[in-house]
Motif scaffolding. Sequence first.
Motif, mmCIF file in Angstrom:
data_model
loop_
_atom_site.group_PDB
_atom_site.id
_atom_site.type_symbol
_atom_site.label_atom_id
_atom_site.label_comp_id
_atom_site.label_asym_id
_atom_site.label_seq_id
_atom_site.Cartn_x
_atom_site.Cartn_y
_atom_site.Cartn_z
ATOM 1 N N GLU A 7 16.171 21.327 -6.825
ATOM 2 C CA GLU A 7 14.701 22.183 -6.983
ATOM 3 C C GLU A 7 14.570 23.555 -6.129
ATOM 4 O O GLU A 7 14.136 24.830 -6.809
ATOM 5 C CB GLU A 7 13.481 20.901 -6.780
ATOM 6 N N ALA A 8 14.830 23.535 -4.746
ATOM 7 C CA ALA A 8 15.366 24.748 -3.775
ATOM 8 C C ALA A 8 15.936 25.850 -5.231
ATOM 9 O O ALA A 8 16.013 27.232 -4.622
ATOM 10 C CB ALA A 8 15.729 23.992 -3.003
ATOM 11 N N GLU A 9 17.696 25.073 -5.231
ATOM 12 C CA GLU A 9 17.852 26.175 -5.579
ATOM 13 C C GLU A 9 17.539 26.975 -6.839
ATOM 14 O O GLU A 9 18.061 28.087 -7.329
ATOM 15 C CB GLU A 9 19.856 25.266 -6.291
ATOM 16 N N ALA A 10 16.676 26.308 -8.328
ATOM 17 C CA ALA A 10 15.694 26.927 -8.886
ATOM 18 C C ALA A 10 15.006 27.634 -8.652
ATOM 19 O O ALA A 10 15.126 29.078 -9.087
ATOM 20 C CB ALA A 10 15.230 25.635 -10.528
ATOM 21 N N PHE A 11 14.869 27.500 -8.097
ATOM 22 C CA PHE A 11 13.089 28.595 -7.093
ATOM 23 C C PHE A 11 13.924 29.721 -6.204
ATOM 24 O O PHE A 11 13.333 31.015 -6.774
ATOM 25 C CB PHE A 11 12.586 27.270 -5.549
ATOM 26 N N PHE A 12 15.013 29.629 -5.748
ATOM 27 C CA PHE A 12 15.437 29.951 -5.575
ATOM 28 C C PHE A 12 16.027 31.412 -6.341
ATOM 29 O O PHE A 12 15.941 32.821 -6.439
ATOM 30 C CB PHE A 12 16.430 29.806 -3.980
ATOM 31 N N ALA A 13 17.080 31.342 -7.293
ATOM 32 C CA ALA A 13 17.383 31.843 -8.746
ATOM 33 C C ALA A 13 16.010 32.278 -9.068
ATOM 34 O O ALA A 13 16.215 33.633 -9.491
ATOM 35 C CB ALA A 13 17.906 31.283 -9.146
ATOM 36 N N ALA A 14 14.611 32.092 -9.562
ATOM 37 C CA ALA A 14 14.439 32.387 -9.698
ATOM 38 C C ALA A 14 12.882 33.829 -8.953
ATOM 39 O O ALA A 14 12.536 34.405 -9.284
ATOM 40 C CB ALA A 14 12.862 31.504 -10.167
ATOM 41 N N VAL A 15 13.557 33.380 -7.356
ATOM 42 C CA VAL A 15 12.613 34.241 -6.716
ATOM 43 C C VAL A 15 13.773 35.433 -6.901
ATOM 44 O O VAL A 15 13.370 36.219 -7.515
ATOM 45 C CB VAL A 15 13.219 34.129 -5.353
ATOM 46 N N TYR A 16 14.514 35.276 -6.801
ATOM 47 C CA TYR A 16 15.658 36.242 -6.809
ATOM 48 C C TYR A 16 15.835 36.912 -8.117
ATOM 49 O O TYR A 16 16.276 38.479 -8.279
ATOM 50 C CB TYR A 16 17.243 36.437 -6.118
ATOM 51 N N THR A 17 15.618 36.230 -9.220
ATOM 52 C CA THR A 17 15.601 36.878 -10.699
ATOM 53 C C THR A 17 14.056 38.084 -10.647
ATOM 54 O O THR A 17 14.992 38.937 -11.387
ATOM 55 C CB THR A 17 15.602 35.978 -11.954
ATOM 56 N N ALA A 18 12.993 37.590 -10.390
ATOM 57 C CA ALA A 18 11.545 38.829 -10.143
ATOM 58 C C ALA A 18 11.764 39.157 -9.514
ATOM 59 O O ALA A 18 11.729 40.443 -9.697
ATOM 60 C CB ALA A 18 10.808 37.241 -9.661
ATOM 61 N N VAL A 19 12.316 39.149 -8.322
ATOM 62 C CA VAL A 19 12.248 40.525 -7.185
ATOM 63 C C VAL A 19 13.642 41.764 -7.751
ATOM 64 O O VAL A 19 13.032 42.540 -7.446
ATOM 65 C CB VAL A 19 13.432 40.173 -5.649
ATOM 66 N N GLN A 20 14.295 41.513 -8.861
ATOM 67 C CA GLN A 20 15.896 42.481 -9.496
ATOM 68 C C GLN A 20 14.307 42.501 -10.571
ATOM 69 O O GLN A 20 15.008 44.540 -10.801
ATOM 70 C CB GLN A 20 16.509 41.118 -9.914
ATOM 71 N N GLN A 21 13.728 42.244 -10.648
ATOM 72 C CA GLN A 21 13.079 43.677 -11.531
ATOM 73 C C GLN A 21 11.641 44.559 -10.856
ATOM 74 O O GLN A 21 10.975 44.676 -12.087
ATOM 75 C CB GLN A 21 11.987 42.403 -13.070
ATOM 76 N N ILE A 22 11.600 43.773 -10.024
ATOM 77 C CA ILE A 22 10.529 45.131 -9.806
ATOM 78 C C ILE A 22 11.665 46.587 -9.375
ATOM 79 O O ILE A 22 12.531 47.121 -8.497
ATOM 80 C CB ILE A 22 10.149 44.564 -7.746
ATOM 81 N N PRO A 23 11.076 47.584 -9.868
ATOM 82 C CA PRO A 23 11.438 49.042 -9.928
ATOM 83 C C PRO A 23 11.646 49.319 -8.510
ATOM 84 O O PRO A 23 11.344 49.701 -7.811
ATOM 85 C CB PRO A 23 10.568 49.778 -11.254
ATOM 86 N N ALA A 24 12.902 50.317 -8.593
ATOM 87 C CA ALA A 24 13.223 51.436 -7.793
ATOM 88 C C ALA A 24 11.768 52.588 -7.083
ATOM 89 O O ALA A 24 11.389 52.472 -8.438
ATOM 90 C CB ALA A 24 14.465 52.188 -7.948
ATOM 91 N N GLY A 25 11.437 52.425 -6.254
ATOM 92 C CA GLY A 25 10.184 53.469 -5.735
ATOM 93 C C GLY A 25 9.035 51.950 -5.794
ATOM 94 O O GLY A 25 8.102 52.756 -5.608
ATOM 95 N N ARG A 26 8.632 50.702 -6.274
ATOM 96 C CA ARG A 26 7.155 50.447 -5.841
ATOM 97 C C ARG A 26 7.529 49.104 -5.528
ATOM 98 O O ARG A 26 8.866 48.646 -4.596
ATOM 99 C CB ARG A 26 7.690 50.000 -7.650
ATOM 100 N N VAL A 27 6.357 48.249 -4.903
ATOM 101 C CA VAL A 27 6.849 47.321 -3.867
ATOM 102 C C VAL A 27 5.804 46.034 -4.597
ATOM 103 O O VAL A 27 4.717 46.710 -5.564
ATOM 104 C CB VAL A 27 6.182 47.250 -2.600
#
Length: 143
Positions: A6-26
Motif C-alpha cells: 500500500e505504501a509503495e503504491a501511494f509513493f508511486a502515485a505521488v511521484y507520478t503525479a509530481v512528474q506531471q507538474i510543468p516546469a516553471g509551475r508549483v
Amino acid sequence: MARSDEAEAFFAAVYTAVQQIPAGRVTTYGHIAMLIGTPQRPRQVGVALKQLPADASAPFNNTNVPWQRVINAKGAISPRSQPSGSRNQATALQAEGVEVTRGALGEFTVDFAAYGWFPNDLPSDVSGDEGEDDEGENDEIRQ
C-alpha cells in the motif's frame, strides 16, 4: 524496513503525479494528495517526497521527479531539517524561471497567482485538456 504494498503504491502515485507538474509551475502537498485520491494525506505526500531516492537507477528518483515544484499551502517552501534544504529548493525553482521571494520571517515564498498549477485532474487521467482552461491556468486555487 521495507514498505508495504500500500505504501509503495501511494509513493508511486505521488511521484507520478509530481512528474506531471510543468516546469516553471508549483502546486501544494494537499493538491497532489487530492489529485491522487487521498485528500486527507498531504503530510504523507511530503514524507514520500522526503524519501525520494537520490539513486538515479531507481525508477523514481530526485532527478526524474521534480520534487522542488511542491510547496506548502501558504505558498512557502517548507523548512527542512538541514539549513540549506529550503534554499536548495528555492534555487531549483529559480532555475526553472519561478520567482521566489523572501518573506518577512525569512521564508521562501512563491506567488500562486503567477506560478500555481491546480488542475482538476492529472493530465494523464484526462483526454484532451479538460483539466485546465485554454491558458493552462485555473480559475480558482485549491490548497
